[in-house]
Design a protein around this motif. Structure first.
Motif, mmCIF file in Angstrom:
data_model
loop_
_atom_site.group_PDB
_atom_site.id
_atom_site.type_symbol
_atom_site.label_atom_id
_atom_site.label_comp_id
_atom_site.label_asym_id
_atom_site.label_seq_id
_atom_site.Cartn_x
_atom_site.Cartn_y
_atom_site.Cartn_z
ATOM 1 N N THR A 58 0.795 -1.229 0.000
ATOM 2 C CA THR A 58 0.000 0.000 0.000
ATOM 3 C C THR A 58 0.825 1.275 0.000
ATOM 4 O O THR A 58 0.333 2.321 -0.402
ATOM 5 C CB THR A 58 -0.931 0.023 1.226
ATOM 6 N N VAL B 145 -3.496 6.874 2.428
ATOM 7 C CA VAL B 145 -3.190 5.469 2.696
ATOM 8 C C VAL B 145 -3.072 5.303 4.206
ATOM 9 O O VAL B 145 -2.389 6.080 4.864
ATOM 10 C CB VAL B 145 -1.880 5.031 2.000
ATOM 11 N N SER C 144 -5.842 0.038 4.303
ATOM 12 C CA SER C 144 -5.602 0.180 2.866
ATOM 13 C C SER C 144 -5.245 -1.137 2.185
ATOM 14 O O SER C 144 -5.274 -1.209 0.953
ATOM 15 C CB SER C 144 -4.526 1.238 2.611
#
Length: 497
Positions: free
Chosen positions: A380, A387, A392
């Motif tokens: 991620t 994020v 995420s």
């Protein structure tokens, strides 16, 4: 860059956020002495085998799965009835950057993320890894890379991030030796490493038996990186170049790029028009040739689509997401700085449609990579804009499926493939494998978003039921809120790539 904020201030900020390992240990339910825990009547989804096993029992003793099946005898074990629920292996985030004590590990565990790969040699992550291994902190399994090894000048300002700059073969070899001596599990390569230095870095890492992974340096073709043994390629910046009929022109333009130290926004600005050209001169024949080599060499691609979505839609990004309550003020400030100083500083509003269109191209490329047999892994890029640790990974799974990857294959990229890459006992629901599990209220093969419907997590054999999982989230939220009033100088953990 106009700010004098440093990466070190971010680490100091994290150190005072205070959610201790004892809180996590209190939330995790210990198994009965000698008997283990039996998770009964569950539907087990095992991406490694592609099998779906209804109405089975998963028997866990210590940190290991000892049996799986309909006829498991859980004598003496505590029973947890999972009738109507689904069990998948714990998820992996293969591209992370440590942010704050009391934040990251809680968010990973509460979201069923039990394996992470730290990509910037963070001392904070090394400390967490050691405490988790010692049993004094509950958290995911950590693999921690070296500091970033970039060219000279680096597009990172060393005042913001502890980056190693190399200019030739000799300095590259020395950097590899130093990072191995510092305890790196792998060597992290960055964008501006010169070609001769990269080749020396690859040879030195292999001489010491240590993998190297990260960015594909701008001046190095992906096919060459594959031949030299790079273990994984992060992000989707370089993938289009060798699939373009104008590759030779693009390579010449890359050679002309000149950047000052710390000019990250300039790097984005220089690379974007080349990406745009490559996307519009796409050659299926060239793509098949490249993808076949990546598949044959088993070079893992970590697309970090969650990061790219934030980058490609930076102008219209909603930064007031409800998940932000789980991050300290310093982390949120870092994301705002990244949005302003890295993503948008050199981007004209007239270019926004191009950036958005590039995201669609990235999705199509991920599907083509999968169809060609290139192994994919979920990652991620935590610390970048929009994020969040733990959360995420579920976004990444959703983006994989939206790209056209079947849900079972997406789950494989988040479980079995990372386990195979790392050489660990994780990523499977089978005897003699690690007891890292995510318990879901709905079937992720019907809708991949059901991975977000967590009702329990098992990490290293410790079972957190729904109440304990929610308590961890509440503790993280309280820790984040407590840090908001402190006099902290936010650093920038973002885009450490």
């Amino acid at each position: 860059m106009t700010s004098n904020l440093t990466r070190r201030t971010m680490i100091v900020a994290g150190a005072v956020t205070g959610l201790t390992g004892a809180v996590f240990r209190g939330a995790a339910t210990a198994e009965p002495r000698g008997g283990g825990t039996a998770f009964t009547d569950a539907t087990v989804i095992d991406p490694a085998s592609g099998r779906v096993l209804p109405d089975v029992t998963v028997l866990v003793r210590g940190d290991t799965i000892v049996d799986v099946g309909r006829h498991v005898r859980p004598d003496g074990a505590r029973r947890v009835d999972l009738r109507g629920r689904f069990v998948i292996p714990g998820l992996a985030d293969m591209h992370t950057h440590a942010q704050a004590e009391g934040i990251d590990n809680g968010l990973y565990v509460a979201n069923g993320v039990t394996t992470v790969r730290e990509m910037a040699g963070s001392p904070l992550a090394r400390d967490w890894r050691d405490r988790i291994e010692a049993g004094t902190l509950l958290g995911p399994r950590y693999t921690v890379g070296s500091r970033l090894i970039d060219g000279a000048p680096s597009i990172w300002d060393p005042a913001w991030l502890d980056v190693v700059q190399v200019s030739d073969a000799a300095t590259a070899r020395a950097a590899v030796r130093e990072e191995i001596a510092r305890g790196a599990d792998f060597i992290k390569v960055y964008s501006r490493v010169p070609r001769d230095a990269y080749r020396a870095l690859a040879a030195e890492a292999q001489r010491h038996g240590v993998p190297f992974a990260g960015h594909c340096p701008d001046v190095v073709p992906l096919a060459e990186a594959a031949d030299l043994g790079q273990a994984s390629i992060e992000h989707m910046f370089w993938t289009p170049f060798e699939s373009s009929t104008k590759e030779a022109w693009i390579r010449r333009e890359i050679q002309r790029i000149r950047l000052e130290r710390g000019d990250y926004s300039g790097w984005f600005a220089a690379l974007h028009p080349l990406e745009w050209t490559a996307a519009h001169t796409y050659s299926p024949v060239k793509a098949r040739h490249l993808h076949a080599k990546l598949a044959r060499r088993r070079v893992r691609q970590v697309p970090t689509l969650a990061m790219h979505r934030g980058l490609d839609f930076a102008r219209t990004l909603d930064t007031n997401h409800p998940r932000s309550k789980y991050l300290p003020a310093s982390s949120l400030a870092s994301q705002e700085i990244a949005l302003r100083e890295f993503y948008l500083k050199d981007r004209a509003p007239s270019e926004d449609a191009e950036w958005a269109a590039m995201f669609d191209h990235r999705l199509r490329t991920v599907r083509r990579l999968h169809e060609a047999g290139v192994p994919l892994m979920t990652g991620t890029d935590t610390g970048t804009v929009a994020v969040w640790p733990g959360f995420s990974v579920h976004d990444e799974l959703e983006l994989f499926v939206s790209a056209g990857i079947p849900p079972m294959a997406a789950l494989y990229a988040a479980t079995a493939e990372p386990a195979d890459f790392l050489g660990t006992r994780t990523g499977r629901i089978a005897p003699d494998h690690a007891a890292d599990l995510a318990i879901l209220d709905a079937n992720p093969l019907v809708d991949i978003r059901n991975t977000q419907k967590l009702s329990g997590v098992v990490v290293r054999g410790h079972y957190l039921d729904e109440a304990a999982r929610l308590q961890v989230l509440a503790d993280v939220e309280r820790t984040a809120a407590a840090s908001s009033g402190a006099a902290l100088s936010p650093g920038c953990p973002c885009h450490t790539g």
